[in-house]
Design a protein around this motif. Structure first.
Motif, PDB file in Angstrom:
ATOM      1  N   ALA A 146      -7.023 -23.378  -6.634  1.00 28.45           N
ATOM      2  CA  ALA A 146      -7.382 -22.685  -7.878  1.00 28.45           C
ATOM      3  C   ALA A 146      -6.648 -21.351  -7.997  1.00 28.45           C
ATOM      4  O   ALA A 146      -6.146 -20.996  -9.070  1.00 28.45           O
ATOM      5  N   LEU A 171      -2.861 -21.968  -8.706  1.00 29.41           N
ATOM      6  CA  LEU A 171      -2.572 -22.463 -10.054  1.00 29.41           C
ATOM      7  C   LEU A 171      -3.175 -21.598 -11.154  1.00 29.41           C
ATOM      8  O   LEU A 171      -2.980 -21.891 -12.342  1.00 29.41           O
ATOM      9  N   LYS A 183      -6.355 -21.351 -11.820  1.00 32.30           N
ATOM     10  CA  LYS A 183      -7.464 -22.092 -12.416  1.00 32.30           C
ATOM     11  C   LYS A 183      -8.771 -21.337 -12.146  1.00 32.30           C
ATOM     12  O   LYS A 183      -9.357 -21.447 -11.064  1.00 32.30           O
ATOM     13  N   THR A 184      -9.214 -20.566 -13.134  1.00 30.06           N
ATOM     14  CA  THR A 184     -10.458 -19.814 -12.986  1.00 30.06           C
ATOM     15  C   THR A 184     -11.361 -20.070 -14.190  1.00 30.06           C
ATOM     16  O   THR A 184     -10.912 -20.590 -15.214  1.00 30.06           O
ATOM     17  N   GLN A 185     -12.628 -19.696 -14.049  1.00 27.75           N
ATOM     18  CA  GLN A 185     -13.556 -19.830 -15.171  1.00 27.75           C
ATOM     19  C   GLN A 185     -14.469 -18.619 -15.211  1.00 27.75           C
ATOM     20  O   GLN A 185     -14.772 -18.012 -14.184  1.00 27.75           O
ATOM     21  N   ASN A 215     -12.095 -22.241 -10.432  1.00 23.63           N
ATOM     22  CA  ASN A 215     -12.554 -23.467 -11.084  1.00 23.63           C
ATOM     23  C   ASN A 215     -12.302 -24.624 -10.113  1.00 23.63           C
ATOM     24  O   ASN A 215     -11.223 -25.195 -10.060  1.00 23.63           O
ATOM     25  N   ALA A 236     -11.306 -28.130 -11.715  1.00 19.98           N
ATOM     26  CA  ALA A 236      -9.907 -28.202 -12.135  1.00 19.98           C
ATOM     27  C   ALA A 236      -8.982 -28.312 -10.927  1.00 19.98           C
ATOM     28  O   ALA A 236      -7.976 -29.036 -10.956  1.00 19.98           O
ATOM     29  N   ALA A 237      -9.321 -27.587  -9.848  1.00 18.93           N
ATOM     30  CA  ALA A 237      -8.517 -27.653  -8.626  1.00 18.93           C
ATOM     31  C   ALA A 237      -8.597 -29.047  -8.006  1.00 18.93           C
ATOM     32  O   ALA A 237      -7.587 -29.598  -7.553  1.00 18.93           O
ATOM     33  N   ASP A 286      -6.426 -31.475  -9.965  1.00 19.95           N
ATOM     34  CA  ASP A 286      -4.991 -31.320  -9.686  1.00 19.95           C
ATOM     35  C   ASP A 286      -4.642 -31.933  -8.326  1.00 19.95           C
ATOM     36  O   ASP A 286      -3.591 -32.564  -8.167  1.00 19.95           O
TER      37      ASP A 286
END
Length: 297
Positions: free
Chosen positions: A250, A253, A255-257, A274, A277-278, A281
């Motif tokens: 995360a 890439l 990929k956070t929330q 996230n 999402a990780a 991927d």
């Protein structure tokens, strides 16, 4: 030195995977049951052992072809004689061109199916989800009819839900294929088998859970000493902790929330990795062969 360090770390990793009390019964979607029923009706309750059939092993580009001869011998021992390896996404695949002649010869060798009054053929395409059945049909149309795709394709199971769509793929001889939704046996033999099928994209991710799929993938990669994920995601060293790995992915890439956190001075919004999402991927990289050729035996 790098490999030695990785192997030394892996020596303390898990030697078995805890599957818990997971139930695979709900991993069999309703449209598969409907598809199986209609296919059986079309086949007039005759099994594939009765009719001539060709086993097409598609997505050959993702397979470890060093084991090809061993696979063929195993299949032949089980009674499967007609086997073809294909890569239907290639613009030109020589094996795609072999399919129609092979099928024609197979049918003509079976007197029961050799109908002299008819020179057209209709075949059913059957297989598990997401193995490229629709892509194969489109490749045949591209090769023999010089036409574009007739079947919708996608990188996840369940794209084809309509049962027995009749599509012409060749004009000499006239040949139609019946496209069908991907189907699995109604009873998957074990949770581990189900997870392997899910990682290969034959079961919808959300039915199984991206978190457990990612964890089983990590366990399998470490067990097989496939550590390319370390360099891909800049993790430094192999890890047996899926939360640590997904956090690293995360971060790598971005990929956070945003989530709300309740504190003693009020609510604040913070950014956290996230993990879903990780995990997606990580799984997608495996399916595309970007983590190396991995055989989930």
């Amino acid at each position: 030195m790098k490999l030695y360090h990785a192997l030394r770390n892996a020596a303390s990793f898990r030697t078995f995977f805890d599957f818990g009390e997971r139930d695979v019964a709900h991993w069999f979607p309703g449209h598969m049951a409907k598809g199986l029923k209609q296919m059986r009706a079309t086949m007039k309750n005759e099994s594939l052992d009765v009719r001539p059939h060709l086993l097409v092993l598609n997505k050959a580009d993702l397979a470890d072809l060093s084991t090809k001869q061993r696979m063929v011998k195993e299949l032949e021992r089980s009674g499967t004689k007609n086997i073809l390896f294909t890569d239907s996404l290639k613009q030109r695949d020589d094996n795609i061109k072999k399919l129609v002649p092979m099928v024609t010869e197979m049918i003509n060798k079976k007197p029961r199916f050799n109908r002299e009054e008819s020179t057209s053929y209709c075949l059913m395409v059957i297989g598990v989800p997401n193995v490229g059945k629709s892509s194969l049909i489109n490749a045949l149309r591209r090769t023999y009819l010089k036409k574009g795709r007739a079947s919708r394709v996608g990188g996840e199971p369940g794209i084809t839900k309509a049962v027995l769509t009749r599509i012409q793929v060749c004009d000499r001889p006239i040949m139609h294929l019946l496209d069908t939704p991907g189907v699995l046996p109604p009873k998957i033999e074990s949770v581990e088998t189900g997870l392997k099928l899910a990682l290969c994209g034959t079961i919808l991710d959300h039915l199984v859970g991206e978190d457990v799929m990612a964890d089983y993938l990590l366990y399998s990669l470490n067990r097989l000493q496939k550590f390319s994920y370390v360099e891909r995601y800049g993790l430094g060293d192999p890890s047996d902790n899926i939360e640590h790995v997904l956090k690293g992915i995360a971060v790598k890439l971005g990929k956070t929330q945003r989530v709300k956190a309740i504190t003693g001075i009020g609510n604040i919004t913070v950014r956290i990795p996230n993990y879903t999402a990780a995990a997606y991927d990580f799984i997608r990289a495996f399916r595309k062969g970007e983590l190396g050729q991995v055989l989930l035996d």
